[in-house]
Enzyme design. Sequence first.
Site, PDB file in Angstrom:
ATOM      1  N   ASP A  58      11.199 -74.969 -20.699  1.00 50.11           N
ATOM      2  CA  ASP A  58      12.085 -73.814 -20.643  1.00 50.11           C
ATOM      3  C   ASP A  58      12.360 -73.362 -22.071  1.00 50.11           C
ATOM      4  OD1 ASP A  58      13.819 -75.674 -21.676  1.00 50.11           O
ATOM      5  OD2 ASP A  58      15.328 -75.492 -20.101  1.00 50.11           O
ATOM      6  N   LYS A 107       7.073 -73.848 -14.991  1.00 47.73           N
ATOM      7  CA  LYS A 107       8.329 -74.496 -15.376  1.00 47.73           C
ATOM      8  C   LYS A 107       9.106 -74.942 -14.148  1.00 47.73           C
ATOM      9  CE  LYS A 107      12.235 -72.788 -15.629  1.00 47.73           C
ATOM     10  NZ  LYS A 107      13.440 -71.944 -15.819  1.00 47.73           N
TER      11      LYS A 107
END
Length: 215
Positions: free
Chosen positions: A135, A117
Amino acid sequence: MTTDEILGILELRFPNAHCELVHQNPFELLVAVVLSAQTTDAAVNKITPALFEAFPTPKALASANSKEVEAKIRRIGLYRNKARSIQALSASLVEHFDGQVPQSMKELTSLAGVGRKTANVVRSVCFDIPAIAVDTHVERIAKRLGLAKVGDSVEVVEQKLKRKIKRERWNRAHHLFIFFGRYQCTARNPQCDQCPFASFCKKDKLEAYRSQKKS
């Protein structure tokens, strides 16, 4: 509804969607994203100005006294662990990358505290490399809109979104999903009565899956 249609609607609702972590360069964004784990961008933005003023480069942060670093970020959660991570990743930048933030996924994820991420955020925002950073907001929106299954892992969600969204829209889709998740389709008390996707939303199915998993 196609992904292009979904993104088109989100563009109209959130034309100013962007990365809300304040930064001046890739190093600052990299550190800010690591610090943002389990806290808000707004909270991170309150502490990073003083942090980067005191330690403006990877070399400065890597060689700083750990207690001084902790003091700068004390107001956010998990600050001790995060202080260790940002000092370790800074040391790696100095030792292996001449103090420069690399662009490849392999090199970025070799840094302490940096997962897919974080790497995808940096690649997308700083280097304009097509990427989708998953996320908690992006994961929730993808599953509620049926673009991923409720039991999919973060990695599977990322791969499915990449298949279903045109590559040239990946970077923009990331920000649009985050704004939608942050300001309308929230985890708690989403504004369903104002949602253009309510007719096919999988929110109840997702909540039932999570409740069953907890029990």
